[in-house]
Design a protein around this motif. Structure first.
Motif, mmCIF file in Angstrom:
data_model
loop_
_atom_site.group_PDB
_atom_site.id
_atom_site.type_symbol
_atom_site.label_atom_id
_atom_site.label_comp_id
_atom_site.label_asym_id
_atom_site.label_seq_id
_atom_site.Cartn_x
_atom_site.Cartn_y
_atom_site.Cartn_z
ATOM 1 N N LYS A 158 42.092 43.292 35.558
ATOM 2 C CA LYS A 158 41.252 44.363 36.094
ATOM 3 C C LYS A 158 40.179 44.660 35.058
ATOM 4 C CE LYS A 158 44.834 46.526 38.839
ATOM 5 N NZ LYS A 158 45.618 47.736 39.082
ATOM 6 N N ILE A 159 38.927 44.687 35.504
ATOM 7 C CA ILE A 159 37.805 44.934 34.613
ATOM 8 C C ILE A 159 37.055 46.152 35.116
ATOM 9 C CG2 ILE A 159 35.687 43.987 33.637
ATOM 10 C CD1 ILE A 159 36.867 41.183 34.266
ATOM 11 N N GLY A 160 36.971 47.162 34.268
ATOM 12 C CA GLY A 160 36.202 48.353 34.586
ATOM 13 C C GLY A 160 34.778 48.170 34.096
ATOM 14 N N ILE A 161 33.817 48.491 34.939
ATOM 15 C CA ILE A 161 32.407 48.350 34.598
ATOM 16 C C ILE A 161 31.781 49.735 34.591
ATOM 17 C CG2 ILE A 161 30.223 47.272 35.260
ATOM 18 C CD1 ILE A 161 31.942 45.100 36.650
ATOM 19 N N GLN A 162 31.005 50.017 33.551
ATOM 20 C CA GLN A 162 30.388 51.336 33.399
ATOM 21 C C GLN A 162 29.566 51.697 34.631
ATOM 22 O OE1 GLN A 162 28.106 51.245 29.806
ATOM 23 N NE2 GLN A 162 29.857 50.679 28.558
ATOM 24 N N SER A 163 29.628 52.945 35.033
ATOM 25 C CA SER A 163 28.877 53.530 36.155
ATOM 26 C C SER A 163 29.265 52.970 37.516
ATOM 27 C CB SER A 163 27.369 53.353 35.939
ATOM 28 O OG SER A 163 26.969 53.956 34.734
ATOM 29 N N ILE A 164 30.395 52.275 37.602
ATOM 30 C CA ILE A 164 30.899 51.776 38.888
ATOM 31 C C ILE A 164 32.306 52.335 39.063
ATOM 32 C CG2 ILE A 164 31.530 49.738 40.225
ATOM 33 C CD1 ILE A 164 29.315 48.240 38.823
ATOM 34 N N PRO A 165 32.552 53.076 40.143
ATOM 35 C CA PRO A 165 33.828 53.785 40.289
ATOM 36 C C PRO A 165 35.054 52.895 40.489
ATOM 37 C CG PRO A 165 32.477 54.081 42.240
ATOM 38 C CD PRO A 165 31.633 53.366 41.229
ATOM 39 N N ARG A 166 34.889 51.690 41.001
ATOM 40 C CA ARG A 166 36.037 50.806 41.246
ATOM 41 C C ARG A 166 36.050 49.685 40.234
ATOM 42 N NH1 ARG A 166 36.891 49.361 47.377
ATOM 43 N NH2 ARG A 166 38.677 48.442 46.355
ATOM 44 N N GLU A 167 37.261 49.239 39.889
ATOM 45 C CA GLU A 167 37.354 48.121 38.961
ATOM 46 C C GLU A 167 37.301 46.796 39.711
ATOM 47 O OE1 GLU A 167 41.547 49.338 39.907
ATOM 48 O OE2 GLU A 167 40.107 50.429 38.730
ATOM 49 N N LEU A 168 36.936 45.760 38.990
ATOM 50 C CA LEU A 168 36.879 44.403 39.515
ATOM 51 C C LEU A 168 38.233 43.762 39.240
ATOM 52 C CD1 LEU A 168 35.139 42.012 40.583
ATOM 53 C CD2 LEU A 168 34.531 41.580 38.207
ATOM 54 N N VAL A 169 38.877 43.215 40.264
ATOM 55 C CA VAL A 169 40.185 42.588 40.111
ATOM 56 C C VAL A 169 40.017 41.089 40.316
ATOM 57 C CG1 VAL A 169 42.556 42.478 40.959
ATOM 58 C CG2 VAL A 169 41.333 44.656 40.975
ATOM 59 N N VAL A 170 40.461 40.310 39.302
ATOM 60 C CA VAL A 170 40.294 38.858 39.324
ATOM 61 C C VAL A 170 41.639 38.205 39.052
ATOM 62 C CG1 VAL A 170 39.126 36.900 38.248
ATOM 63 C CG2 VAL A 170 37.935 39.074 38.455
ATOM 64 N N GLU A 171 42.003 37.222 39.867
ATOM 65 C CA GLU A 171 43.183 36.395 39.622
ATOM 66 C C GLU A 171 42.718 35.183 38.823
ATOM 67 O OE1 GLU A 171 46.508 36.487 40.333
ATOM 68 O OE2 GLU A 171 46.283 38.524 41.105
ATOM 69 N N THR A 172 43.368 34.928 37.680
ATOM 70 C CA THR A 172 42.964 33.821 36.825
ATOM 71 C C THR A 172 44.183 33.107 36.272
ATOM 72 O OG1 THR A 172 41.640 33.206 34.892
ATOM 73 C CG2 THR A 172 42.770 35.317 34.791
ATOM 74 N N ASP A 173 43.983 31.857 35.874
ATOM 75 C CA ASP A 173 45.045 31.079 35.242
ATOM 76 C C ASP A 173 44.968 31.180 33.724
ATOM 77 O OD1 ASP A 173 46.028 30.203 37.710
ATOM 78 O OD2 ASP A 173 44.673 28.494 37.750
ATOM 79 N N ALA A 174 43.927 31.818 33.193
ATOM 80 C CA ALA A 174 43.756 31.969 31.752
ATOM 81 C C ALA A 174 44.792 32.951 31.204
ATOM 82 C CB ALA A 174 42.354 32.470 31.433
ATOM 83 N N GLY A 175 45.206 32.723 29.974
ATOM 84 C CA GLY A 175 46.172 33.593 29.332
ATOM 85 C C GLY A 175 45.494 34.780 28.659
ATOM 86 N N PRO A 176 46.273 35.801 28.316
ATOM 87 C CA PRO A 176 45.704 36.991 27.685
ATOM 88 C C PRO A 176 44.955 36.692 26.379
ATOM 89 C CG PRO A 176 47.989 37.369 28.292
ATOM 90 C CD PRO A 176 47.700 35.934 28.543
ATOM 91 N N GLY A 177 45.479 35.782 25.574
ATOM 92 C CA GLY A 177 44.824 35.432 24.313
ATOM 93 C C GLY A 177 43.461 34.814 24.522
ATOM 94 N N GLU A 178 43.367 33.932 25.514
ATOM 95 C CA GLU A 178 42.098 33.277 25.823
ATOM 96 C C GLU A 178 41.073 34.288 26.342
ATOM 97 O OE1 GLU A 178 40.386 29.814 28.819
ATOM 98 O OE2 GLU A 178 42.544 30.099 28.618
ATOM 99 N N ILE A 179 41.506 35.193 27.203
ATOM 100 C CA ILE A 179 40.602 36.212 27.742
ATOM 101 C C ILE A 179 40.116 37.130 26.628
ATOM 102 C CG2 ILE A 179 40.444 38.200 29.290
ATOM 103 C CD1 ILE A 179 42.514 36.738 31.070
ATOM 104 N N GLU A 180 41.034 37.549 25.771
ATOM 105 C CA GLU A 180 40.669 38.440 24.662
ATOM 106 C C GLU A 180 39.692 37.762 23.711
ATOM 107 O OE1 GLU A 180 43.013 41.159 21.365
ATOM 108 O OE2 GLU A 180 44.128 40.190 22.976
#
Length: 78
Positions: free
Chosen positions: A4-26
């Motif tokens: 889930k990615i929150g974007i400034q000034s947008i009330p809803r978060e973006l939800v993405v299904e991915t195969d990437a791991g947490p370390g790679e995303i970070e």
């Protein structure tokens, strides 16, 4: 994994299904926020092979979800 990615000034978060791991995303997010290698764009590859591009300086938060299946029903009663 659900991200889930929150974007400034947008009330809803973006939800993405991915195969990437947490370390790679970070790591990719940190690289985008540091501004090294060009414009600060955070790119995330979806589970279906698509790509999501977000201006890194507009990201408010990133939440990693587990690989939990969604539960259906009311759970334990009693």
């Amino acid at each position: 994994m659900e991200v889930k990615i929150g974007i400034q000034s947008i009330p809803r978060e973006l939800v993405v299904e991915t195969d990437a791991g947490p370390g790679e995303i970070e790591r990719d997010l940190a690289a985008a926020l540091s501004g090294k290698g060009g414009p600060a764009i955070f790119a995330l590859t979806t589970a279906k092979g698509g790509r999501v591009l977000i201006a890194a300086d507009k990201i408010a938060f990133v939440e990693f979800g587990g690989d939990q299946s969604r539960r259906v029903g009311f759970g334990n009663v009693g």
